[in-house]
Design an enzyme around this catalytic site. Sequence first.
Site, PDB file in Angstrom:
ATOM      1  N   MET A  30      50.773  34.836  27.471  1.00 50.11           N
ATOM      2  CA  MET A  30      51.833  35.369  26.445  1.00 50.11           C
ATOM      3  C   MET A  30      50.936  36.949  27.084  1.00 50.11           C
ATOM      4  SD  MET A  30      54.655  34.518  24.548  1.00 50.11           S
ATOM      5  CE  MET A  30      53.420  34.013  22.669  1.00 50.11           C
ATOM      6  N   LEU A  33      44.213  37.874  25.978  1.00 49.69           N
ATOM      7  CA  LEU A  33      43.278  36.807  26.527  1.00 49.69           C
ATOM      8  C   LEU A  33      42.472  36.526  25.304  1.00 49.69           C
ATOM      9  CD1 LEU A  33      43.536  37.409  30.323  1.00 49.69           C
ATOM     10  CD2 LEU A  33      45.325  35.984  28.669  1.00 49.69           C
ATOM     11  N   HIS A  37      41.514  31.124  26.272  1.00 51.84           N
ATOM     12  CA  HIS A  37      42.943  31.080  27.970  1.00 51.84           C
ATOM     13  C   HIS A  37      42.058  31.389  28.684  1.00 51.84           C
ATOM     14  CE1 HIS A  37      45.383  33.738  25.276  1.00 51.84           C
ATOM     15  NE2 HIS A  37      46.278  32.604  26.009  1.00 51.84           N
ATOM     16  N   LYS A 149      45.766  22.854  21.556  1.00 55.29           N
ATOM     17  CA  LYS A 149      46.462  23.987  20.477  1.00 55.29           C
ATOM     18  C   LYS A 149      47.350  23.643  20.214  1.00 55.29           C
ATOM     19  CE  LYS A 149      45.946  27.775  19.594  1.00 55.29           C
ATOM     20  NZ  LYS A 149      48.143  28.061  18.225  1.00 55.29           N
ATOM     21  N   ASP A 150      48.722  23.618  20.574  1.00 53.87           N
ATOM     22  CA  ASP A 150      49.792  24.050  20.952  1.00 53.87           C
ATOM     23  C   ASP A 150      50.700  22.329  21.858  1.00 53.87           C
ATOM     24  OD1 ASP A 150      50.656  26.835  20.211  1.00 53.87           O
ATOM     25  OD2 ASP A 150      49.014  27.071  22.040  1.00 53.87           O
ATOM     26  N   GLN A 153      53.436  21.261  22.486  1.00 55.09           N
ATOM     27  CA  GLN A 153      54.416  22.080  24.041  1.00 55.09           C
ATOM     28  C   GLN A 153      53.765  21.768  24.826  1.00 55.09           C
ATOM     29  OE1 GLN A 153      53.894  26.436  24.060  1.00 55.09           O
ATOM     30  NE2 GLN A 153      52.050  26.634  25.462  1.00 55.09           N
ATOM     31  N   SER A 186      46.010  34.642  20.057  1.00 55.13           N
ATOM     32  CA  SER A 186      46.071  35.724  19.244  1.00 55.13           C
ATOM     33  C   SER A 186      46.487  36.174  18.050  1.00 55.13           C
ATOM     34  CB  SER A 186      47.158  35.641  20.515  1.00 55.13           C
ATOM     35  OG  SER A 186      47.250  35.295  21.610  1.00 55.13           O
ATOM     36  N   ARG A 187      47.658  35.256  17.479  1.00 56.50           N
ATOM     37  CA  ARG A 187      47.499  35.950  16.397  1.00 56.50           C
ATOM     38  C   ARG A 187      46.740  35.993  15.428  1.00 56.50           C
ATOM     39  NH1 ARG A 187      52.846  32.743  17.440  1.00 56.50           N
ATOM     40  NH2 ARG A 187      54.274  33.950  17.758  1.00 56.50           N
TER      41      ARG A 187
HETATM   42  O1  PAF Z   1      51.026  28.745  24.939  1.00 58.49           O
HETATM   43  C1  PAF Z   1      52.140  29.846  25.008  1.00 58.49           C
HETATM   44  O2  PAF Z   1      50.854  31.066  25.251  1.00 58.49           O
HETATM   45  C2  PAF Z   1      53.413  30.646  25.750  1.00 58.49           C
HETATM   46  O3  PAF Z   1      53.853  30.106  24.554  1.00 58.49           O
HETATM   47  C3  PAF Z   1      53.645  30.203  27.424  1.00 58.49           C
HETATM   48  C4  PAF Z   1      53.646  28.487  27.525  1.00 58.49           C
HETATM   49  C5  PAF Z   1      53.233  31.163  28.901  1.00 58.49           C
HETATM   50  C6  PAF Z   1      55.148  30.422  27.817  1.00 58.49           C
HETATM   51  O4  PAF Z   1      55.608  31.168  26.970  1.00 58.49           O
END
Ligand code: PAF
Length: 285
Positions: A30, A33, A37, A149-150, A153, A186-187
């Site tokens: 998103m 960077l 990333h 980290k996620d 997800q 990023s947060r």
């Molecule tokens: O992890 C992220 O940055 C987002 O959730 C992703 C996988 C790019 C989907 O928008």
Amino acid sequence: MRTVTKISQVRAIISSARHRGQQVGLVPTMGGLHAGHLSLIEAARANDDLVAISIFVNPTQFGPREDYEEYPRELAQDAQLAEQAGVDIIFAPSVEEMYPQGFSTYVEVEELTAGLCGGYRPGHLRGVTTIVAKLLNIIQPHVAYFGEKDYQQLVVIKRIVTDLNMPVEIVGLPTVREPDGLALSSRNQYLNADERQAAPLLYQALTAGAELVRKGAAGPEAAEHIRQMLDGEPLFRVQYVEAVHPETLQSVPYSGPPMVIAAAVYLGDTRLIDNIKMEEGNNNA
Ligand code: PAF
């Protein structure tokens, strides 16, 4: 490096790369960077012939009172970092390009999304799985890279790829941290000086919990210890601390690996998540 905004453009570039026999790697992002990333891009650069990244702040994965408007949008800076890291193509579509009028098809994973972040951010993972399925369909990479980290997800994305028979390999890579242990996100840039100073406690507490597990504590006991450590810092508001099975994401009553200890906290208005994965035969996280 090329930056394109249209689905037809990215499709044409990737399809001619595939016709030349090139292996395509995708790092979905998103934007905003950071070194996390860049570690995914580095892995793609080492493994694949053509490295694509997507930069798209996906509205459907933000709740109504979340930070969609504030989320960093720094395309020029991101493009510079991406170019230095050896990215070949950036796909940076508009919201209208990805969600044209009449859009009404969503990808939703059951069970795995019930707990952890899914339990507190209704619709978030549905937004993630929908956009990731779209990106995988549009770009058709051979490999796609995501950070651990996620963690939830990552597990959920592996599930859609299996369940929907998508011909792509999903690679999860370790969390990249600041020297004081704070997981890159990023947060993190939302944190004020006091919050930034307090933030490494999240990883310290998870590390202490993992250490207890290593000494024989059960998942819920370790989670309780982490919660108490976090509750001791007045700037923290704990959303959840859970010890779960790495694949099913169900809470584990047992002691010892395999186990993922995951937590979400608020520091002011900023929500941070982190986790430690303890694998069987290698419980050093
Ligand atoms: O992890 C992220 O940055 C987002 O959730 C992703 C996988 C790019 C989907 O928008």
